[in-house]
Motif scaffolding. Structure first.
Motif, PDB file in Angstrom:
ATOM      1  N   GLN A 244       0.821  -1.197   0.000  1.00  0.00           N
ATOM      2  CA  GLN A 244       0.000   0.000   0.000  1.00  0.00           C
ATOM      3  C   GLN A 244       0.863   1.258   0.000  1.00  0.00           C
ATOM      4  OE1 GLN A 244      -2.580   0.192   3.348  1.00  0.00           O
ATOM      5  NE2 GLN A 244      -3.967   1.671   2.420  1.00  0.00           N
ATOM      6  N   TYR A 245       0.489   2.205  -0.877  1.00  0.00           N
ATOM      7  CA  TYR A 245       1.128   3.507  -1.024  1.00  0.00           C
ATOM      8  C   TYR A 245       2.553   3.443  -1.584  1.00  0.00           C
ATOM      9  CZ  TYR A 245      -2.528   4.324   2.421  1.00  0.00           C
ATOM     10  OH  TYR A 245      -3.717   4.335   3.102  1.00  0.00           O
ATOM     11  N   ALA A 246       3.098   2.282  -1.844  1.00  0.00           N
ATOM     12  CA  ALA A 246       4.505   2.200  -2.242  1.00  0.00           C
ATOM     13  C   ALA A 246       4.681   2.264  -3.757  1.00  0.00           C
ATOM     14  CB  ALA A 246       5.136   0.921  -1.700  1.00  0.00           C
ATOM     15  N   VAL A 247       3.901   1.494  -4.506  1.00  0.00           N
ATOM     16  CA  VAL A 247       4.057   1.440  -5.959  1.00  0.00           C
ATOM     17  C   VAL A 247       2.685   1.486  -6.611  1.00  0.00           C
ATOM     18  CG1 VAL A 247       6.228   0.174  -5.917  1.00  0.00           C
ATOM     19  CG2 VAL A 247       4.080  -1.090  -5.894  1.00  0.00           C
ATOM     20  N   PHE A 248       2.686   1.793  -7.896  1.00  0.00           N
ATOM     21  CA  PHE A 248       1.421   1.908  -8.613  1.00  0.00           C
ATOM     22  C   PHE A 248       1.668   1.543 -10.066  1.00  0.00           C
ATOM     23  CE2 PHE A 248      -2.567   3.283  -9.991  1.00  0.00           C
ATOM     24  CZ  PHE A 248      -3.322   3.796  -8.934  1.00  0.00           C
ATOM     25  N   LEU A 249       1.347   0.316 -10.451  1.00  0.00           N
ATOM     26  CA  LEU A 249       1.620  -0.169 -11.800  1.00  0.00           C
ATOM     27  C   LEU A 249       3.038   0.214 -12.230  1.00  0.00           C
ATOM     28  CD1 LEU A 249      -1.806   0.702 -13.446  1.00  0.00           C
ATOM     29  CD2 LEU A 249      -0.869  -1.593 -13.241  1.00  0.00           C
ATOM     30  N   PRO A 250       4.049  -0.210 -11.481  1.00  0.00           N
ATOM     31  CA  PRO A 250       5.412   0.268 -11.715  1.00  0.00           C
ATOM     32  C   PRO A 250       5.995  -0.114 -13.067  1.00  0.00           C
ATOM     33  CG  PRO A 250       5.412  -1.575 -10.182  1.00  0.00           C
ATOM     34  CD  PRO A 250       3.981  -1.181 -10.371  1.00  0.00           C
TER      35      PRO A 250
END
Length: 499
Positions: A244-250
């Motif tokens: 959570q909050y770390a990556v987003f569709l990296p």
């Protein structure tokens, strides 16, 4: 023995009180679940499994008005139900079965409370379509070849920007769909429909139309991802591994990355807090894109510390700040890309700006949409008067379909799109496309050459190539396949291969 009895009696009294309290809480919980489900549907319409799961993992803010509305919609029914139940418990007249009503409910108090709780749970599951979670997870454990057949890795195709780069102003209008133009007995968007007619509007008909809605695109952040990355936003089966909050569709390459690589100055602006539904995570991962949001405006003294309208600042102020930002960007000597998201027409009743717009209709949401139309038109007029306008492509899109229940009766609902000052033209009518296709279309509208005309799941509508819907896949089939698990999507979502 006599010394133990008082203690024993006190213990039994406390135990009975505890039991009664627990049963009352169970009863109230059932009422709150049922009334809460009704409130959610009345405000937001039908919700999807992806929305429920995504907002479980990402924060969702609400304004004071929304919190008060929720409390009123759930606590008032709970209190009234409790009062009615107390009345039944004290009622001493004989029922039709020949038994005193109060005596009956006292004898079966526990059963009534558990029955009410079970009824509330089942109603909650039915009303919010939690059954869709079963198909969601069953889809996640079945693999699909959809991504293998339709996904084009943006890293592996040639994307060439013109020598003289066009600026981009990309405006996401909250819940904007073409139904407000042609789905009712009146046109709520006369200004935007005029702009669509005079410029470029990709449509599924001969009239003003737009993108077909598909799974994983129909809420704010999902709409942003779909139209700038060409991908749905969904939670794969191993959501417990999601940081959570770390990556987003990296592993996805999106519009901001292409623009930044080619010397664009980026800016993103919205009236609510950027932490809403993980927007900050997305913009940090893909860019990063400098952000000006509700918190920024307060920090910089642009609004008072205690200022808050609706979800942050109203669109009237947002457009004012956007004008100042665009003037600043135009003086930097570099091509710029400015993205903004409005909020007044958000689901629920929306926010009506009475200082800007007249009240033309009986229904509040109709006035809200009409006002959104007027304010967008005023902003477009201002843009057209600026020196940088001739070198700027302006794209207006709806972030997703509206979520008000009355819209569910409307047929053929489509997401709005308008292209102004596009570098290219193409067959724009009778197209079957989704919001994924707007990702490469925006780039090609800026004069960018894309090898094969495709990026991610999107096909540029300027390319002359068919979208996956135009190749023969119907909408129902596409939604089923998007829901299924894919090794390609798993890697895009987690940033690594998942067994």
């Amino acid at each position: 023995m006599a010394q133990v009895l008082p203690f024993r009696a006190g213990y039994m009294t406390k135990r009975i009180c505890f039991k009664k309290t627990a049963l009352w809480l169970i009863f109230v919980s059932g009422i709150i679940l049922a009334s809460g489900a009704c409130w959610i549907v009345s405000k937001f319409g039908k919700v999807t499994a992806e929305q429920l799961l995504f907002h479980f993992y990402m924060p969702l803010e609400a304004d004071l008005k929304m919190n008060v509305s929720f409390a009123r919609g759930t606590l008032v029914p709970a209190v009234l139900s409790c009062l009615f139940f107390v009345f039944l418990l004290k009622f001493r007249f004989k029922s039709a079965f020949g038994q005193k009503t109060g005596l009956f409910f006292n004898r079966h108090f526990s059963a009534v409370c558990f029955f009410c709780f079970l009824g509330g749970v089942l109603f909650f599951i039915w009303k919010l379509n939690f059954v869709s979670l079963l198909s969601y997870y069953s889809g996640n454990v079945r693999y699909s070849s959809f991504y293998e057949e339709n996904y084009v890795n943006p890293e592996k195709v040639s994307v060439v920007f013109p020598e003289k780069k066009k600026n981009l102003v990309l405006i996401f209008l909250e819940s904007m769909e073409t139904s407000y133009i042609n789905g009712f007995d009146k046109n709520l968007l006369p200004c935007l429909s005029k702009a669509a007619s005079e410029n470029l509007n990709f449509s599924d008909t001969e009239e003003i139309g737009g993108a077909f809605p598909v799974e994983g695109t129909q809420w704010t952040i999902a709409g942003l991802v779909a139209q700038t990355c060409g991908l749905p936003l969904r939670m794969p089966i191993r959501a417990n591994k999601y940081e959570q909050y770390a990556v987003f569709l990296p592993k996805a390459k999106c519009l901001p990355e292409f623009l930044k690589e080619n010397g664009y100055v980026l800016s993103f602006m919205q009236g609510s807090n950027i932490s809403f539904a993980g927007m900050d995570v997305f913009l940090r991962e893909h860019g990063p894109v400098p952000v000006k949001d509700f918190s920024y405006f307060k920090k910089e003294g642009m609004i008072p510390e205690d200022y808050k309208i609706y979800w942050g600042i109203e669109d009237k102020k947002l457009y004012y700040f956007a004008k100042k930002e665009l003037l600043d960007l135009s003086r930097k000597g570099h091509p710029f890309a400015f993205i903004m998201m409005t909020i007044d027409s958000h689901k629920g009743d929306g926010y009506f700006e009475k200082t800007v717009c007249p009240r033309l209709f009986d229904k509040e949401y109709e006035n809200v949409m009409s006002c959104a139309d007027m304010q967008a038109a005023g902003f477009l007029n201002w843009l057209s008067e600026q020196p940088f306008y001739k070198d700027t492509v302006v794209v207006i899109v709806g972030d997703h379909l509206g979520m008000n229940p009355f819209l569910e009766k409307v047929k053929n609902r489509r997401q709005m799109n308008i292209f102004i000052n596009s570098e290219k033209t193409s067959r724009k009518k009778n197209r079957k496309f989704t919001s994924f296709d707007l990702y490469p279309t925006i780039l090609e509208g800026m004069g960018v050459q894309i090898e094969g005309g495709r990026l991610a799941l999107g096909t540029s509508l300027f390319s002359g190539k068919k979208t996956f819907l135009e190749k023969g896949m119907d909408l129902e089939e596409a939604n089923r396949e998007i829901m299924k698990r894919s090794k390609i999507y798993d890697e895009l979502f987690y940033g690594r291969k998942i067994d």
